[in-house]
Design an enzyme around this catalytic site. Structure first.
Site, short mmCIF file in Angstrom:
data_model
loop_
_atom_site.label_atom_id
_atom_site.label_comp_id
_atom_site.label_asym_id
_atom_site.label_seq_id
_atom_site.Cartn_x
_atom_site.Cartn_y
_atom_site.Cartn_z
N ASP A 31 14.92 -10.54 -18.96
CA ASP A 31 15.88 -9.34 -19.28
C ASP A 31 16.76 -8.96 -18.07
O ASP A 31 16.13 -8.72 -16.78
CB ASP A 31 14.95 -8.16 -19.96
CG ASP A 31 15.95 -7.14 -20.75
OD1 ASP A 31 15.74 -7.10 -21.88
OD2 ASP A 31 16.65 -6.58 -20.13
N ILE A 32 17.98 -8.64 -18.31
CA ILE A 32 18.91 -8.37 -17.13
C ILE A 32 18.23 -6.70 -16.55
O ILE A 32 18.66 -6.56 -15.33
CB ILE A 32 20.12 -8.29 -17.42
CG1 ILE A 32 21.09 -8.53 -16.35
CG2 ILE A 32 20.62 -7.13 -18.31
CD1 ILE A 32 22.50 -8.85 -16.73
N ASN A 86 13.18 -4.48 -31.71
CA ASN A 86 14.04 -3.33 -32.02
C ASN A 86 14.82 -3.78 -33.08
O ASN A 86 15.67 -4.97 -33.14
CB ASN A 86 14.91 -2.93 -30.87
CG ASN A 86 14.03 -2.28 -29.51
OD1 ASN A 86 12.81 -1.72 -30.07
ND2 ASN A 86 14.35 -2.54 -28.36
N GLY A 92 16.80 1.47 -32.21
CA GLY A 92 17.06 1.03 -30.91
C GLY A 92 17.81 -0.33 -30.51
O GLY A 92 17.71 -0.67 -29.30
N GLN A 93 18.01 -1.06 -31.48
CA GLN A 93 18.65 -2.37 -31.14
C GLN A 93 20.08 -2.09 -30.40
O GLN A 93 20.84 -1.62 -30.97
CB GLN A 93 18.64 -3.17 -32.35
CG GLN A 93 19.25 -4.24 -32.21
CD GLN A 93 18.91 -5.47 -33.52
OE1 GLN A 93 18.59 -4.89 -34.53
NE2 GLN A 93 19.36 -6.58 -33.29
N HIS A 99 15.92 -10.84 -31.09
CA HIS A 99 15.38 -11.02 -29.98
C HIS A 99 13.76 -10.55 -29.95
O HIS A 99 13.78 -9.45 -30.35
CB HIS A 99 15.86 -10.90 -28.67
CG HIS A 99 16.43 -9.52 -28.83
ND1 HIS A 99 17.50 -8.98 -29.49
CD2 HIS A 99 15.97 -8.58 -28.13
CE1 HIS A 99 17.75 -7.82 -29.12
NE2 HIS A 99 16.98 -7.37 -28.49
N HIS A 101 11.22 -8.90 -27.38
CA HIS A 101 10.78 -8.60 -26.00
C HIS A 101 9.53 -8.98 -25.80
O HIS A 101 8.52 -8.46 -26.46
CB HIS A 101 11.13 -7.10 -25.68
CG HIS A 101 12.57 -6.55 -25.91
ND1 HIS A 101 13.31 -6.11 -24.78
CD2 HIS A 101 13.29 -6.49 -27.01
CE1 HIS A 101 14.38 -5.74 -25.17
NE2 HIS A 101 14.42 -5.64 -26.53
P1 5GP Z 1 17.47 -4.26 -27.58
O1 5GP Z 1 17.73 -2.69 -27.18
O2 5GP Z 1 18.83 -4.81 -28.56
O3 5GP Z 1 16.39 -4.68 -28.32
O4 5GP Z 1 17.71 -4.96 -26.31
C1 5GP Z 1 18.69 -5.78 -25.79
C2 5GP Z 1 18.32 -6.45 -24.26
O5 5GP Z 1 18.93 -7.36 -23.68
C3 5GP Z 1 18.04 -4.95 -23.40
O6 5GP Z 1 16.75 -4.88 -22.87
C4 5GP Z 1 18.93 -5.55 -22.35
O7 5GP Z 1 18.69 -5.16 -20.96
C5 5GP Z 1 18.95 -6.98 -22.59
N1 5GP Z 1 20.45 -7.57 -22.07
C6 5GP Z 1 21.55 -7.16 -22.45
N2 5GP Z 1 22.82 -7.99 -22.02
C7 5GP Z 1 21.85 -8.91 -21.32
C8 5GP Z 1 22.60 -9.83 -20.66
O8 5GP Z 1 23.73 -10.36 -20.61
N3 5GP Z 1 21.65 -10.82 -19.93
C9 5GP Z 1 20.24 -10.39 -20.12
N4 5GP Z 1 19.38 -11.37 -19.51
N5 5GP Z 1 19.81 -9.43 -20.67
C10 5GP Z 1 20.51 -8.75 -21.26
#
Ligand code: 5GP
Ligand code: ZN
Length: 112
Positions: A31-32, A86, A92-93, A99, A101
């Site tokens: 994750d970034i 999420n 919180g998505q 995906h 986590h």
């Molecule tokens: P969500 O809230 O949708 O479950 O989480 C999305 C996750 O994707 C976040 O933790 C965010 O940091 C990660 N993320 C978003 N854009 C990128 C990206 O371009 N590269 C990577 N490696 N992670 C990303």
């Protein structure tokens, strides 16, 4: 492939990622914005919006993701981990490409 989907772009290689796993159906990358010392995402290559759009046909794929999580976590040096999905804006998505986590390391994670 969904246009403007950041994870589809990562799957295609159009956006770089710190990849830790790849096969014909799944990809996993760090994750970034990690929320723990180790934090990676397991992502199906096919664009599926969220758990809300999963159907019976996705059952095997979802199972494969869950079995991959501990394998990769161990490879990353974790002895335990938390997994999180999420779902929907209210869940919180932020990225609408399914995906899981997986994160851990360092201090024991709080109960919630
Ligand atoms: P969500 O809230 O949708 O479950 O989480 C999305 C996750 O994707 C976040 O933790 C965010 O940091 C990660 N993320 C978003 N854009 C990128 C990206 O371009 N590269 C990577 N490696 N992670 C990303
Ligand atoms: Zn996508």
């Amino acid at each position: 492939m969904s246009q403007d989907c950041i994870f589809c772009k990562i799957v295609k290689g159009d956006i770089p990622s710190n990849k830790i796993y790849e096969d014909d159906e799944l990809i996993a990358f760090h994750d970034i914005h990690p929320i723990a010392p180790v934090h990676f995402l397991i992502v199906p290559k096919r664009h599926i919006e969220s758990l809300l759009t999963c159907e019976a046909q996705h059952q095997a794929l979802l199972g494969k993701i869950m079995l991959l999580a501990p394998k990769l976590a161990m490879e990353q040096g974790l002895k335990g981990f938390r997994s999180m999905i999420n779902t929907g804006r209210e869940g919180g998505q932020e990225v609408f490409h399914l995906h899981v986590h997986v994160f851990g390391g360092g201090e024991t994670l709080p109960r919630t």
